[in-house]
Design a protein around this motif. Structure first.
Motif, PDB file in Angstrom:
ATOM      1  N   LEU A  29       0.810   4.194  -2.902  1.00 49.93           N
ATOM      2  CA  LEU A  29       0.688   5.633  -2.631  1.00 49.93           C
ATOM      3  C   LEU A  29       1.807   6.421  -3.301  1.00 49.93           C
ATOM      4  CD1 LEU A  29      -0.357   5.634   1.153  1.00 49.93           C
ATOM      5  CD2 LEU A  29      -1.774   6.246  -0.823  1.00 49.93           C
TER       6      LEU A  29
ATOM      7  N   GLU B  21       0.830  -1.209   0.000  1.00 47.24           N
ATOM      8  CA  GLU B  21       0.000   0.000   0.000  1.00 47.24           C
ATOM      9  C   GLU B  21       0.865   1.260   0.000  1.00 47.24           C
ATOM     10  OE1 GLU B  21      -2.427  -0.525   3.424  1.00 47.24           O
ATOM     11  OE2 GLU B  21      -3.945  -1.733   2.388  1.00 47.24           O
ATOM     12  N   SER B  22       1.978   1.215   0.723  1.00 51.25           N
ATOM     13  CA  SER B  22       2.907   2.349   0.719  1.00 51.25           C
ATOM     14  C   SER B  22       3.481   2.577  -0.673  1.00 51.25           C
ATOM     15  CB  SER B  22       4.029   2.095   1.725  1.00 51.25           C
ATOM     16  OG  SER B  22       5.024   3.090   1.635  1.00 51.25           O
TER      17      SER B  22
ATOM     18  N   SER C 267       1.263   9.140  -6.266  1.00 53.40           N
ATOM     19  CA  SER C 267       1.781  10.491  -6.113  1.00 53.40           C
ATOM     20  C   SER C 267       2.654  10.873  -7.301  1.00 53.40           C
ATOM     21  CB  SER C 267       2.577  10.586  -4.811  1.00 53.40           C
ATOM     22  OG  SER C 267       3.159  11.864  -4.674  1.00 53.40           O
TER      23      SER C 267
END
Length: 433
Positions: free
Chosen positions: A417, A413-414, A421
């Protein structure tokens, strides 16, 4: 009465004078004899005695010294024999025998070690060709199999080394499988092509150019190449080399079965386009005119005078033939800055682009770092990686955070993200254009 006459006896000092003169004459004649006749006589005696000995003593001896040459380099032949004998016998043996009527003996004399091979002259052709070739080939192979690989670095004209223990392999390399197979096949084919290179009259070496953005795994690729082939690595820092002569000495001191690496070749020296501007040169000259003492300042960094021609000769000139089975690897982040003469085919035979992380490379990283091969978040990551440029090093950082060492989902999930971005930033730039 007749008195008998007796010869007069010369005085003692006159006798001594005559004896001294005779002795001096004898010594002069002896010196002339030694100078013009004795050496020739001795040479003739040795010549004919060796011939006579050869008729009586039917054995031939070959000595392999541990150190050879003016610079006392360790002999590769000695090392190969040492490996060969050690693999088949005790290192403490006083005498080591081989089959087929010839034997190898280790000797130590005046702290100089050497091996002596003794064999009957009727076996000369058998020993000189197949047997010695077999011993040297097997000894080198044993070194690759059992020996520790070394990482060398240059300090001036000398090499120093540490044990090379990098764990990288092609299996753990973040790259598409078909590309890895292609590179591995090329490397293995090279390592097995001694007869081919000899037949076509070329030095047994091959050049590789690794290029791509920072963080795409160029250094890791070199480590994987060394581990695959069992080669040592010579990490050559060109800025620490004084001139072309010193560069040649470093090349001579490298061993076979090695990888000579020049990383960031585009930034190493002036010779690849990083030349100083005339203004900077003029400012430096002006400073030296104001303070002439600056020119001899010992605290200034050492200046390299290696030229492009010197480097090209290092790669594929006459001096490059001083050794065999070598890979020469250049790395660069900006391939367009390199002089075309430096990277043409024949010098850098294979160009390998290491680019941004694709989905196949991501799956290798996920397996390496998290031991996962499938996950419900993989499709989303695949979609984002097709749209966003992110290096394998940056992807790997998101797969090993300290905050969630045992939770793969948090890591994935990191990463998602970070990719989203980066995608938004990319879209914003496109909108502003």
């Amino acid at each position: 009465m007749i008195n008998p006459s007796f010869p007069k006896i010369p005085p003692t000092d006159m006798i001594i004078t005559h004896l001294g003169s005779i002795f001096a004459t004898f010594m002069f004649i002896w010196a002339i004899f030694q100078l013009y006749f004795l050496n020739q006589f001795r040479t003739s005696i040795e010549k004919y005695s060796q011939r006579l000995l050869a008729l009586i003593y039917p054995y031939i001896q070959i000595t392999f010294n541990e150190f050879t040459g003016e610079r006392l380099m360790r002999s590769e032949a000695y090392s190969a024999i040492e490996n060969y004998l050690t693999s088949t016998s005790s290192s403490q043996a006083k005498r080591l025998k081989a089959d087929m009527s010839f034997s190898l003996y280790p000797f130590t004399a005046d702290e100089k070690r050497f091996y002596k091979l003794t064999f009957h002259k009727r076996n000369r052709d058998l020993v000189i060709e197949p047997y010695l070739k077999h011993v040297l080939k097997q000894g080198k192979a044993i070194k690759v199999t059992n020996g520790q690989r070394k990482l060398y670095a240059n300090n001036g004209s000398n090499w120093s080394h540490v044990v090379f223990e990098h764990p990288a392999t092609f299996q753990t390399l973040a790259m598409e499988p078909y590309r890895k197979e292609e590179i591995m096949e090329d490397l293995v084919t090279f390592s097995e092509s001694e007869e081919f290179y000899s037949r076509i009259g070329r030095t047994w070496k091959r050049g590789y150019l690794l290029y791509g953005p920072p963080g795409t795994g160029k250094s890791t690729m070199i480590a994987a190449m060394a581990n695959l082939l069992g080669y040592d690595i010579y990490d050559l820092e060109l800025t620490a080399v004084k001139d072309n002569t010193e560069l040649r000495k470093l090349l001579i001191d490298t061993s076979s079965k090695s990888i000579i690496v020049i990383e960031d070749i585009d930034c190493s020296l002036d010779l690849t386009g990083q030349r100083r501007k005339k203004k900077e040169k003029q400012e430096e000259d002006d400073e030296q005119m104001k303070d002439p003492g600056q020119k001899g300042n010992k605290d200034e960094p050492r200046t390299s005078h290696v030229t492009l021609s010197g480097l090209l000769n290092f790669i594929d000139g006459l001096w490059s033939a001083c050794g065999a089975e070598r890979l020469i690897v250049f790395t660069t982040n900006f391939v367009e800055k390199l002089d075309p003469a430096l990277i043409r085919k024949g010098r850098m035979d294979k160009h390998i682009e290491l680019s941004y992380c694709g989905f196949e490379a991501f799956k290798v990283l996920a397996k390496n770092y998290r031991e996962i091969e499938r996950h419900d978040l993989f499709p989303r990551i695949q979609d984002l990686l097709d749209q966003v440029k992110m290096t394998p090093a940056y992807v790997a950082e998101h797969l090993m955070p300290k905050s969630a060492p045992g939770d793969p989902r948090t890591c994935l999930e990191s990463l998602i993200l970070a990719l989203e971005s980066a995608k938004q930033a990319k879209d914003s730039e496109l909108c502003c254009m």
